[in-house]
Design a protein around this motif. Sequence first.
Motif, short mmCIF file in Angstrom:
data_model
loop_
_atom_site.label_atom_id
_atom_site.label_comp_id
_atom_site.label_asym_id
_atom_site.label_seq_id
_atom_site.Cartn_x
_atom_site.Cartn_y
_atom_site.Cartn_z
N ASN A 119 -53.18 6.67 -9.30
CA ASN A 119 -51.80 7.16 -9.17
C ASN A 119 -51.18 6.72 -7.85
O ASN A 119 -50.51 7.49 -7.16
CB ASN A 119 -51.74 8.69 -9.30
N ASP A 120 -51.41 5.46 -7.51
CA ASP A 120 -50.96 4.91 -6.23
C ASP A 120 -49.97 3.77 -6.50
O ASP A 120 -50.37 2.64 -6.77
CB ASP A 120 -52.17 4.39 -5.44
N TYR A 125 -48.23 -1.92 -6.49
CA TYR A 125 -47.31 -2.99 -6.09
C TYR A 125 -48.07 -4.16 -5.49
O TYR A 125 -47.81 -5.32 -5.82
CB TYR A 125 -46.27 -2.48 -5.10
N ARG A 126 -49.03 -3.86 -4.59
CA ARG A 126 -49.79 -4.95 -3.95
C ARG A 126 -50.59 -5.74 -4.98
O ARG A 126 -50.66 -6.97 -4.92
CB ARG A 126 -50.70 -4.37 -2.86
N LYS A 127 -51.21 -5.03 -5.91
CA LYS A 127 -51.99 -5.71 -6.95
C LYS A 127 -51.06 -6.47 -7.91
O LYS A 127 -51.43 -7.52 -8.44
CB LYS A 127 -52.85 -4.70 -7.72
N ASN A 128 -49.87 -5.94 -8.11
CA ASN A 128 -48.88 -6.61 -8.95
C ASN A 128 -48.45 -7.93 -8.31
O ASN A 128 -48.27 -8.93 -9.00
CB ASN A 128 -47.68 -5.68 -9.14
N VAL A 129 -48.30 -7.92 -6.99
CA VAL A 129 -47.97 -9.16 -6.28
C VAL A 129 -49.08 -10.19 -6.50
O VAL A 129 -48.80 -11.37 -6.77
CB VAL A 129 -47.78 -8.89 -4.77
N ARG A 154 -37.19 -11.09 -0.93
CA ARG A 154 -35.90 -10.43 -0.73
C ARG A 154 -35.77 -9.17 -1.59
O ARG A 154 -35.06 -8.23 -1.23
CB ARG A 154 -34.75 -11.38 -1.05
N LEU A 155 -36.46 -9.16 -2.72
CA LEU A 155 -36.36 -8.04 -3.65
C LEU A 155 -37.53 -7.07 -3.56
O LEU A 155 -37.57 -6.08 -4.30
CB LEU A 155 -36.26 -8.57 -5.09
N GLN A 156 -38.48 -7.32 -2.66
CA GLN A 156 -39.72 -6.57 -2.70
C GLN A 156 -39.54 -5.06 -2.51
O GLN A 156 -40.22 -4.26 -3.17
CB GLN A 156 -40.72 -7.10 -1.67
N SER A 157 -38.61 -4.65 -1.65
CA SER A 157 -38.42 -3.21 -1.46
C SER A 157 -37.91 -2.55 -2.72
O SER A 157 -38.33 -1.44 -3.08
CB SER A 157 -37.45 -2.95 -0.30
N PHE A 158 -37.02 -3.23 -3.44
CA PHE A 158 -36.46 -2.67 -4.67
C PHE A 158 -37.49 -2.70 -5.80
O PHE A 158 -37.55 -1.77 -6.61
CB PHE A 158 -35.21 -3.46 -5.05
N ARG A 159 -38.32 -3.74 -5.83
CA ARG A 159 -39.36 -3.81 -6.86
C ARG A 159 -40.44 -2.78 -6.61
O ARG A 159 -41.02 -2.24 -7.55
CB ARG A 159 -39.95 -5.23 -6.91
N ARG A 160 -40.72 -2.49 -5.35
CA ARG A 160 -41.73 -1.47 -5.03
C ARG A 160 -41.24 -0.09 -5.44
O ARG A 160 -41.97 0.70 -6.04
CB ARG A 160 -42.06 -1.50 -3.55
N GLY A 167 -43.75 6.76 -15.57
CA GLY A 167 -44.20 5.94 -16.69
C GLY A 167 -44.03 4.44 -16.48
O GLY A 167 -44.48 3.65 -17.32
N ARG A 168 -43.39 4.03 -15.37
CA ARG A 168 -43.10 2.61 -15.20
C ARG A 168 -44.36 1.79 -14.97
O ARG A 168 -44.47 0.67 -15.48
CB ARG A 168 -42.10 2.40 -14.06
N MET A 169 -45.33 2.32 -14.22
CA MET A 169 -46.54 1.53 -13.95
C MET A 169 -47.28 1.21 -15.25
O MET A 169 -47.74 0.08 -15.45
CB MET A 169 -47.45 2.25 -12.95
#
Length: 217
Positions: A119-120, A125-129, A154-160, A167-169
């Motif tokens: 639940n992290d 996000y890091r693993k998604n990158v 440029r979008l990383q803050s919004f994607r994180r 439910g998004r993950m």
Amino acid sequence: MSSRAATRVFQGVEEQIATGQLKDGEKLDETSLAERFQVSRTPVREALLQLVGSGLATQVPKRGCFVKAPSLREMIEMFEVMSELEGMCARLAARRISDRQLIELEQSNRECGDAIKANDSDLYYRKNVEFHECIYSACGNGFLAEETRSLRRRLQSFRRLQLRVRGRMLQSLDEHSEIIEAIRSGDADQADRVSRQHVMIQGERFNDLLAHMEQDP
């Protein structure tokens, strides 16, 4: 130590810009930031350079550093371009990926699943990158990969932030599985399509997150 502190300041300011707590044109004062994050001014300066490099701040000679927050329209436009770039990377990866790269892609997605179990969202996000980096490498086009990375930064803050939507993950993980299957089967059209949808959903989910945060007291 300075590098870790700079990363903490960078991510903190980045999130405040993404959520609107710091407004476009607002000055980023070194002393105030050092006090807020309880660090010296050296990591603050490093963080400000990172913010300028990511397009979230601008440095004005003799005046200082100022927030450069994208408008909603600019964000939507960037997500549109990002979806096309991701789709192109996946399309080429479906044709060019090696067996070793496919194994690495599948492993990255398993690690995304582990982050969900913990639940992290930040770990996810890091693993998604890492997952997307596997696709960039497999596309075999260095110029395309670098352009995609540049916009992703440029979008990383919004994607994180959008990963915090309920439910998004899990949904993102399911979409990863669709991308992997398309790439594994060599279906370039399908890889392109599901990758583009994956990123555009992120844009919609980010809007959901902002609406949710605005409701918080």
